[in-house]
Motif scaffolding. Structure first.
Motif, mmCIF file in Angstrom:
data_model
loop_
_atom_site.group_PDB
_atom_site.id
_atom_site.type_symbol
_atom_site.label_atom_id
_atom_site.label_comp_id
_atom_site.label_asym_id
_atom_site.label_seq_id
_atom_site.Cartn_x
_atom_site.Cartn_y
_atom_site.Cartn_z
ATOM 1 N N GLY A 10 14.275 1.826 34.600
ATOM 2 C CA GLY A 10 14.274 3.079 35.335
ATOM 3 C C GLY A 10 15.680 3.472 35.765
ATOM 4 O O GLY A 10 16.079 4.640 35.723
ATOM 5 N N LEU A 11 16.398 2.486 36.229
ATOM 6 C CA LEU A 11 17.782 2.746 36.647
ATOM 7 C C LEU A 11 18.608 3.188 35.458
ATOM 8 O O LEU A 11 19.419 4.113 35.567
ATOM 9 N N LEU A 12 18.426 2.603 34.321
ATOM 10 C CA LEU A 12 19.161 2.966 33.122
ATOM 11 C C LEU A 12 18.836 4.401 32.700
ATOM 12 O O LEU A 12 19.738 5.155 32.317
ATOM 13 N N ILE A 13 17.612 4.773 32.759
ATOM 14 C CA ILE A 13 17.205 6.116 32.372
ATOM 15 C C ILE A 13 17.847 7.120 33.319
ATOM 16 O O ILE A 13 18.370 8.151 32.892
ATOM 17 N N TRP A 14 17.767 6.827 34.628
ATOM 18 C CA TRP A 14 18.377 7.747 35.590
ATOM 19 C C TRP A 14 19.898 7.811 35.400
ATOM 20 O O TRP A 14 20.492 8.881 35.532
ATOM 21 N N GLN A 15 20.507 6.790 35.064
ATOM 22 C CA GLN A 15 21.956 6.800 34.822
ATOM 23 C C GLN A 15 22.273 7.636 33.581
ATOM 24 O O GLN A 15 23.227 8.411 33.567
ATOM 25 N N VAL A 16 21.483 7.514 32.539
ATOM 26 C CA VAL A 16 21.702 8.278 31.324
ATOM 27 C C VAL A 16 21.478 9.751 31.617
ATOM 28 O O VAL A 16 22.245 10.614 31.192
ATOM 29 N N ILE A 17 20.414 10.075 32.360
ATOM 30 C CA ILE A 17 20.121 11.470 32.707
ATOM 31 C C ILE A 17 21.247 12.021 33.566
ATOM 32 O O ILE A 17 21.740 13.130 33.336
ATOM 33 N N THR A 18 21.704 11.251 34.522
ATOM 34 C CA THR A 18 22.795 11.682 35.386
ATOM 35 C C THR A 18 24.071 11.884 34.552
ATOM 36 O O THR A 18 24.799 12.869 34.730
ATOM 37 N N PHE A 19 24.308 10.979 33.641
ATOM 38 C CA PHE A 19 25.491 11.087 32.784
ATOM 39 C C PHE A 19 25.427 12.355 31.938
ATOM 40 O O PHE A 19 26.404 13.071 31.799
ATOM 41 N N LEU A 20 24.235 12.650 31.369
ATOM 42 C CA LEU A 20 24.069 13.825 30.544
ATOM 43 C C LEU A 20 24.231 15.112 31.374
ATOM 44 O O LEU A 20 24.832 16.075 30.918
ATOM 45 N N VAL A 21 23.704 15.095 32.620
ATOM 46 C CA VAL A 21 23.846 16.255 33.499
ATOM 47 C C VAL A 21 25.327 16.457 33.840
ATOM 48 O O VAL A 21 25.855 17.581 33.809
ATOM 49 N N VAL A 22 26.011 15.382 34.158
ATOM 50 C CA VAL A 22 27.440 15.469 34.496
ATOM 51 C C VAL A 22 28.220 15.931 33.263
ATOM 52 O O VAL A 22 29.116 16.788 33.369
ATOM 53 N N LEU A 23 27.815 15.422 32.089
ATOM 54 C CA LEU A 23 28.474 15.818 30.861
ATOM 55 C C LEU A 23 28.239 17.310 30.592
ATOM 56 O O LEU A 23 29.170 18.026 30.232
ATOM 57 N N PHE A 24 27.016 17.772 30.780
ATOM 58 C CA PHE A 24 26.701 19.184 30.590
ATOM 59 C C PHE A 24 27.476 20.050 31.573
ATOM 60 O O PHE A 24 28.049 21.072 31.199
ATOM 61 N N LEU A 25 27.485 19.659 32.833
ATOM 62 C CA LEU A 25 28.198 20.423 33.860
ATOM 63 C C LEU A 25 29.705 20.437 33.573
ATOM 64 O O LEU A 25 30.370 21.473 33.718
#
Length: 167
Positions: A10-25
């Motif tokens: 779960g932590l890994l998924i949230w980190q990937v999602i956060t990374f993708l959001v930060v990357l998109f932003l």
């Protein structure tokens, strides 16, 4: 395993999602300004390099112009020195010629003056001799009437006086 060392899924998924959001932003808002700033800096560097190249070419052109002007100045200096030397030589030669002519004129003038003085002296001697001859003749004529021997003695005396005067 220890949960601190291995993260959970779960932590890994949230980190990937956060990374993708930060990357998109970042790509949406920050990436373009960063890339624009980098392009602007690259353009500034290229402009500075081209300006430096232009300045280098201008400096080479100025250096070539300076060399050309320096060469022309040297040629002009040499020409002026040559002209001045020729003018000085001409002045010296003219002065030498004038001095020679003046010397020759003075020598000729002195020769003419000496000749005139010599002629005047000869004329004076001739006049003196003529006057002396007339005086002698006059005295002879006066004495001739009186005595022949006295007349000879008188002529001899006058001749001795005339020889002494001429010396």
């Amino acid at each position: 395993m220890n949960p601190l060392v291995t993260p959970g899924i779960g932590l890994l998924i949230w980190q990937v999602i956060t990374f993708l959001v930060v990357l998109f932003l970042l790509s949406k808002f920050a990436w373009k300004p960063i890339m624009a700033a980098l392009r602007e800096r690259e353009d500034n560097i290229d402009a500075a390099l081209s300006m430096a190249e232009k300045a280098k070419l201008e400096m080479q052109a100025l250096k070539a112009d300076n060399e050309r002007l320096l060469t022309e100045a040297r040629v002009e200096r040499d020409r002026i020195l040559k002209d001045a030397s020729e003018a000085a030589n001409h002045l010296v030669e003219t002065a030498r010629t004038k001095a020679s002519e003046e010397g020759a004129r003075l020598v000729e003038q002195a020769r003419v003056s000496i000749e005139n003085e010599k002629n005047a002296a000869l004329t004076e001697v001739k006049n003196l001799a003529a006057s002396l001859s007339i005086d002698i003749a006059e005295k002879l004529l006066r004495r001739e009437l009186q005595d022949q021997q006295a007349q000879r003695a008188l002529v001899e005396s006058y001749l001795r006086d005339a020889e002494v005067s001429l010396k």
